[in-house]
Design an enzyme around this catalytic site. Structure first.
Site: not given
Ligand code: GLY
Length: 365
Positions: A92, A147
């Site tokens: 991330d 994602d």
């Protein structure tokens, strides 16, 4: 549109009050989701991916107000996560550094700030699996998440800044693998792909936060819509624009009139009928896509649809302005319903992309 501009200003004013309350009541605390509308609770994180969204909102507040208070806070909350530039445990780093240090660099042009963004991009590239040609998710070597399309942009950026062709290769391969195995022919997306780590063979689609392995988790699709658009802006590769537009078409076709999808479009009689964070991400991604597409008719459609979403999200049903005691900005977001985390609550990324999209309505970028 005049109405949405004034609603956007009102939402920013409200966000400023909520954010000030959060950082002054709980200094140096990085929440992920509320429980009963409160940010501070003992609920688990599942993974540490949200620490950039608070600083990112503070940078957006500074852009909106030019008030030095927000600048000081934004720099502070950005510095608090600098050490994460070498974090190899999460996929991330785009979420963390694009919303914070990249905004900071865009404002100052300071090469030392840029170096942090570049290092984060290099660190993320170390997750690349040659067998399978993807950046592995935080859960396992065999796992690719949709994602990660929101994070791969920081690798393209590091490649452009340094001229490192290996970084470009990794980012390109990741996008092509995701496009091939996680984006379906109808423009819907799977949350996860599972690979054979010995051979690199793609085995199956899977999910963590969606209804079923073969279903369409709304936030995953919103990540893809936005992320493939970003990949196109870095590369000008028409395949990525085509993919982003296919995701946009699916979103528009399958979502109720108000522009807010359920947690998963395929779930019959969904318990979570509204997932506001997916809508906020989609609104911001569609505003980008409106500028990226070469087709003026589709460009107008994406923009109008994004404005429709934001018109809905700035109504009292979603904006917590008239909800006494609620500490978040945007209600009716969901993090992880299977684990019972942040279900029908405010979620940090929902707040961030909501403000980002409203900022675009007000002419910021
Ligand atoms: N793990 C990212 C998300 O919940 O969308």
């Amino acid at each position: 549109m005049t109405d949405l501009i004034s609603k956007s200003r009102q939402a920013f004013d409200f966000a400023g009050r909520q954010l000030r309350q959060l950082i002054e009541t709980h200094p140096d605390f990085f929440p992920i989701y509320t429980q009963g509308g409160k940010w501070r609770h003992g609920g688990e994180a599942w993974t540490n991916w949200c620490e950039g969204f608070l600083g990112g909102q503070l940078w957006l507040m500074y852009r909106h107000t030019a008030d030095p208070y927000w600048r000081t806070q934004a720099e502070h909350y950005s510095r608090l996560i600098e050490h994460r530039k070498t974090d190899r445990n999460v996929h991330d780093l785009g979420f963390l550094f694009w919303s914070t240090w990249r905004r900071w660099h865009a404002l100052t042009g300071d090469p030392a700030i840029n170096a942090v963004v570049i290092e984060a991009g290099r660190t993320l590239s170390l997750r690349f699996k040659e067998r399978g040609r993807y950046l592995r998710s935080f859960v396992a070597d065999e796992s690719l998440f949709i994602d990660i399309m929101m994070n791969v942009g920081i690798i393209f950026y590091a490649a452009q800044q340094t001229g490192d062709a290996e970084l470009t290769r990794i980012a390109m391969q990741h996008c092509l693998t995701t496009r091939r195995y996680l984006v379906r022919g109808d423009g819907s997306t799977a949350h996860e792909g599972i690979f054979d780590t010995d051979t690199g063979e793609f085995l199956r689609q899977s999910t963590h936060q969606g209804w079923r392995d073969d279903s369409s988790w709304a936030r995953g699709l919103a990540w893809a819509l936005y992320g493939f658009g970003a990949a196109y802006s870095f590369t000008q590769d028409a395949r990525f624009l085509q993919t982003a537009e296919a995701c946009a078409a699916f979103y528009i076709e399958r979502t109720p009139e108000n522009g807010v999808p359920p947690n998963d479009w395929d779930e019959p009689n969904p318990q979570l009928r509204q997932e506001s964070s997916a809508a906020a991400i989609a609104a911001s991604g569609l505003l980008n896509l409106a500028r990226l597409t070469g087709d003026p008719v589709r460009g107008r459609l994406y923009r109008d649809y994004a404005l429709r979403i934001l018109d809905t999200l700035t109504e009292p049903e979603f904006l917590a302005l008239d909800t006494p005691g609620w500490e978040g900005i945007l209600k009716h977001g969901t993090y992880h319903w299977r684990r019972g985390l942040g279900v029908d609550e405010s979620v940090m990324w929902g707040e961030y992309f909501f403000l980002e999209a409203l900022g675009k309505v007000l002419g910021y970028d």
